[in-house]
Scaffold this active site. Structure first.
Site, short mmCIF file in Angstrom:
data_model
loop_
_atom_site.label_atom_id
_atom_site.label_comp_id
_atom_site.label_asym_id
_atom_site.label_seq_id
_atom_site.Cartn_x
_atom_site.Cartn_y
_atom_site.Cartn_z
CE1 TYR A 1 2.13 4.74 -3.84
CE2 TYR A 1 0.66 2.96 -4.08
CZ TYR A 1 2.11 3.51 -4.11
OH TYR A 1 2.85 2.57 -4.04
N GLY A 2 -3.14 8.57 -3.81
CA GLY A 2 -4.62 9.11 -4.24
C GLY A 2 -4.74 10.45 -4.75
CB CYS B 1 -9.33 4.64 0.63
SG CYS B 1 -7.63 5.08 1.22
CB THR B 2 -6.58 -0.24 2.58
OG1 THR B 2 -5.37 0.66 2.22
CG2 THR B 2 -6.88 -0.99 1.36
CG HIS B 3 -4.97 4.89 4.68
ND1 HIS B 3 -4.42 4.42 3.48
CD2 HIS B 3 -3.68 5.42 5.29
CE1 HIS B 3 -3.08 4.66 3.52
NE2 HIS B 3 -2.49 5.44 4.45
CD GLU C 1 0.41 6.78 5.64
OE1 GLU C 1 1.47 6.82 6.16
OE2 GLU C 1 -0.24 5.69 5.53
CB CYS D 1 -3.44 0.36 -2.04
SG CYS D 1 -3.56 2.20 -2.40
CG ASN D 2 -9.80 0.26 -2.47
OD1 ASN D 2 -10.62 -0.42 -2.88
ND2 ASN D 2 -9.27 0.25 -1.17
CB THR D 3 -5.15 4.70 -4.94
OG1 THR D 3 -6.01 5.05 -4.06
CG2 THR D 3 -4.75 5.77 -5.75
CG ASP E 1 -1.66 1.38 1.32
OD1 ASP E 1 -2.36 1.57 0.27
OD2 ASP E 1 -2.08 1.72 2.29
CB SER E 2 0.46 4.82 -0.59
OG SER E 2 -0.71 4.98 0.28
#
Ligand code: DGL
Length: 260
Positions: A44-45, A182-184, A151, A75-77, A12-13
Site C-alpha cells: 500500500y505504502g 508500519c506494522t511490518h 513480504e 496498517c498505518n498506511t 493490512d496489506s
C-alpha cells in the site's frame, strides 16, 4: 448471534498486521478474529492516497459483509484513509496511529521520537502532526523497502544490511524512542537494536489492542467464549503461507478471497 459473539475484522496489506493481531489475540483470548492480508494489492505504502482509500473501502465492505462487530485497521498506511472505512459502516473502526502516538508520547523522556513508516504514511504527515501537537519532535523516515523485504521473506543477512544502511540517516538524531509506524517493521526490531541500541521501541499492537478492548467494553460487546482466528489473503495461498510462517498455527489454514 448476539453482538458480543460476532468476530472482529482486522486487515493490512500483508503480514505486518499479524503483529497487531498477535497482541490483540493475547489480550482478548475469547474473541474471534477474521484477518485479511490484502497481499493481492501489497504494498500500500507506495500507492496514491486515492488508491489506498479504494482498498480501505473495499476491504471494509468485505469485513462488514462477514458480520464483524468492529474493524481494526492494522496498517498505518491504510489508517490514514480511515475516512473511507467510516463512510461505509457505523461499526467501530480503529486506527493504529492515534493509540501508538499516545504510547510514544507517554514513554519518551527527551521528547524526541523517530517514526519509521511507508512512503505514503510519512508523506501524509499524520504522525508528525499528532506528535508535534503533543510537544514532541518527530524524526520521520520513510522505509517502504522494508515491506518488500518482509513480504518476500529475505535472508537474515539481507535484513540486517538493509536496516543498517537505512537507519544510518537517523542514527545520531538523538531520539530516545522509535515508533514502528508500519506494522511490518516490528519484525525488524532485532536489527534496529543493533544500530540504535536500547532506546524505547513502540509497536502498534499493544496500544491498538487496548483501544479495541476499551471500545468493546464500553458497548458490552466483549466475548469470552470464542478464540478462533481465520486468516484470509487476496494473494496466493502458497505465498501467504511462506510469508506468514513466523505467525502461530493460524496461518496454516489461510484461504484465498477475492475482494474487488
Ligand atoms: N503494514 C503497512 C503499514 O502499517 C504497510 C505496508 C505496505 O506498504 O503495504 O503501514
Amino acid at each position: 448471534m448476539g453482538e458480543a459473539e460476532k468476530p472482529i475484522g482486522v486487515f493490512d496489506s500483508g503480514v505486518g498486521g499479524l503483529t497487531v493481531l498477535e497482541s490483540m489475540a493475547a489480550m482478548l483470548p475469547g474473541e474471534d478474529f477474521i484477518y485479511v492480508a490484502d497481499q493481492g494489492h501489497c504494498p500500500y505504502g507506495t500507492k496514491t492516497a486515492e488508491q489506498i482509500g479504494d482498498r480501505v473501502e473495499k476491504v471494509t465492505r468485505y469485513l462488514v459483509s462477514c458480520g464483524v462487530k468492529a474493524i481494526v485497521i492494522a496498517c498505518n498506511t491504510a489508517s490514514v484513509r480511515i475516512d473511507r472505512a467510516r463512510a461505509v459502516t457505523d461499526i467501530p473502526v480503529i486506527s493504529v496511529i492515534q493509540p501508538t502516538c499516545a504510547r510514544a508520547v507517554e514513554v519518551t523522556r527527551n521528547k524526541k521520537v523517530a517514526v519509521l513508516g511507508t512512503v505514503s504514511t510519512i508523506k501524509s504527515g499524520t504522525y508528525q502532526k499528532i506528535l508535534q501537537e503533543s510537544g514532541v519532535t518527530c524524526v520521520p523516515l520513510a522505509c517502504s523497502e522494508f515491506v518488500e523485504y518482509i513480504e518476500r521473506g529475505g535472508s537474515e543477512e539481507e535484513g540486517e544490511r538493509l536496516v543498517r544502511d537505512k537507519l544510518g540517516a537517523i542514527k545520531d538524531a538523538g531520539m530516545d524512542t522509535l515508533v514502528h509506524g508500519c506494522t511490518h517493521f516490528s519484525l525488524l526490531e532485532k536489527y534496529m537494536r543493533k544500530v540504535l541500541g536500547d532506546i524505547n521501541y513502540v509497536a502498534c499492537g499493544q496500544p491498538a489492542g487496548e483501544e479495541l478492548k476499551k471500545i468493546l467494553a464500553r458497548s458490552g460487546a466483549l466475548n469470552a467464549a470464542g478464540g478462533r482466528i481465520r486468516v484470509l489473503t487476496t494473494g496466493s495461498v502458497e505465498g501467504a503461507k511462506r510469508s506468514m510462517s513466523w505467525f502461530g498455527a493460524a496461518h496454516e489454514g489461510v484461504a484465498h478471497v477475492d475482494i474487488e
